[in-house]
Design an enzyme around this catalytic site. Sequence first.
Site, PDB file in Angstrom:
ATOM      1  N   ASP A   1      -6.941   0.152   6.783  1.00 28.54           N
ATOM      2  CA  ASP A   1      -7.374  -0.933   7.666  1.00 28.54           C
ATOM      3  C   ASP A   1      -6.203  -1.902   7.792  1.00 28.54           C
ATOM      4  O   ASP A   1      -6.206  -2.994   7.250  1.00 28.54           O
ATOM      5  CB  ASP A   1      -8.605  -1.603   7.043  1.00 28.54           C
ATOM      6  CG  ASP A   1      -9.159  -2.725   7.897  1.00 28.54           C
ATOM      7  OD1 ASP A   1      -8.579  -3.008   8.963  1.00 28.54           O
ATOM      8  OD2 ASP A   1     -10.166  -3.331   7.497  1.00 28.54           O
ATOM      9  N   SER A   2      -5.181  -1.451   8.509  1.00 25.28           N
ATOM     10  CA  SER A   2      -3.903  -2.167   8.518  1.00 25.28           C
ATOM     11  C   SER A   2      -3.719  -2.982   9.790  1.00 25.28           C
ATOM     12  O   SER A   2      -4.469  -2.845  10.756  1.00 25.28           O
ATOM     13  CB  SER A   2      -2.759  -1.160   8.411  1.00 25.28           C
ATOM     14  OG  SER A   2      -2.757  -0.320   9.546  1.00 25.28           O
TER      15      SER A   2
ATOM     16  N   PRO B   1       4.537  -6.373   8.497  1.00 27.65           N
ATOM     17  CA  PRO B   1       4.123  -5.928   7.165  1.00 27.65           C
ATOM     18  C   PRO B   1       3.420  -4.570   7.150  1.00 27.65           C
ATOM     19  O   PRO B   1       3.438  -3.872   6.144  1.00 27.65           O
ATOM     20  CB  PRO B   1       3.158  -7.039   6.714  1.00 27.65           C
ATOM     21  CG  PRO B   1       3.533  -8.229   7.510  1.00 27.65           C
ATOM     22  CD  PRO B   1       4.007  -7.704   8.837  1.00 27.65           C
TER      23      PRO B   1
ATOM     24  N   GLY C   1       0.803  -1.218   0.000  1.00 25.93           N
ATOM     25  CA  GLY C   1       0.000   0.000   0.000  1.00 25.93           C
ATOM     26  C   GLY C   1       0.832   1.263   0.000  1.00 25.93           C
ATOM     27  O   GLY C   1       0.454   2.283  -0.593  1.00 25.93           O
TER      28      GLY C   1
END
Length: 283
Positions: free
Chosen positions: A155-156, A162, A138
């Site tokens: 929305d991580s 990561p 992203g």
Amino acid sequence: MELWYTEEHTDKVRFSIKVDEQLYSGKSDFQRIDVFKSQEFGTFFTLDGLMMVTEKDEFIYHDMIVHVPMATNPNIKNVLVIGAGDGGTVRELTRYETIEKIDMVEIDKLVVDVCREYLPQTANKLDDPRVSLFFEDGLKFVRSVENKYDLIIVDSTDPFGPGEGLFTREFYGNCFKALKEDGILVNQHESPYYEEYARGMKRAHKRIKECFPVCRVYQAHIPTYPSGHWLFGFASKKYDPLNADIEKWNDLGLKTKYYNTELHKGCFALPNYVKEMLENVDE
């Protein structure tokens, strides 16, 4: 023999759920993925031993990360979702007929594949014709975009592993550039309660404040997340969520389990200890 899933919230606090069976365990190029079945929370999945989604309480998180910005600006048409491999955020967005395009960028294709198989409750709208899936980083994706989106939802995972790059000043600056002149950015903002999570929250808030003229924080109670007290960040080039005509949202007739327009106003009223943390992020 009893099987329990246990997660360390701090080195002195653990959270456990009794498990009926483990449905899946695998490792991608990025992280370990596990899926469990439990009586109390239904099917749930974890990444690197951290809770992501349970069937029982996912509606809280997904209601709050989607409907707060959508009620603030009902004219949103183009949306970028970063992360969200379980599909729940996309599911809620597809309920809006006015949305024309949803680009979802998830670094780990295996997360999406596993959730399609074991969590159809959240992943059942990923095939909506308005949805385009991109399996890439992203951070890199937003670098090449300018003046395109009305809403970006980050929305991580947490700010390590990561998801680490999605909490940097460079990333938020690129999100600002990728948004149109009245664009909104919403992100999961961690918990204020435990020190390690609070540190990540303050760091993210400071960096977002440096990029956006409107910067607010709101909250929800999510039982399976550390401390249960979870924050979301709301940043905008134009719209203040507390001054928006959110009552128009009720005319849409959307049935939700958690979000409503009264809660929209109330969720921005923060406890004093959280307000003080946010006021002192520059220290």
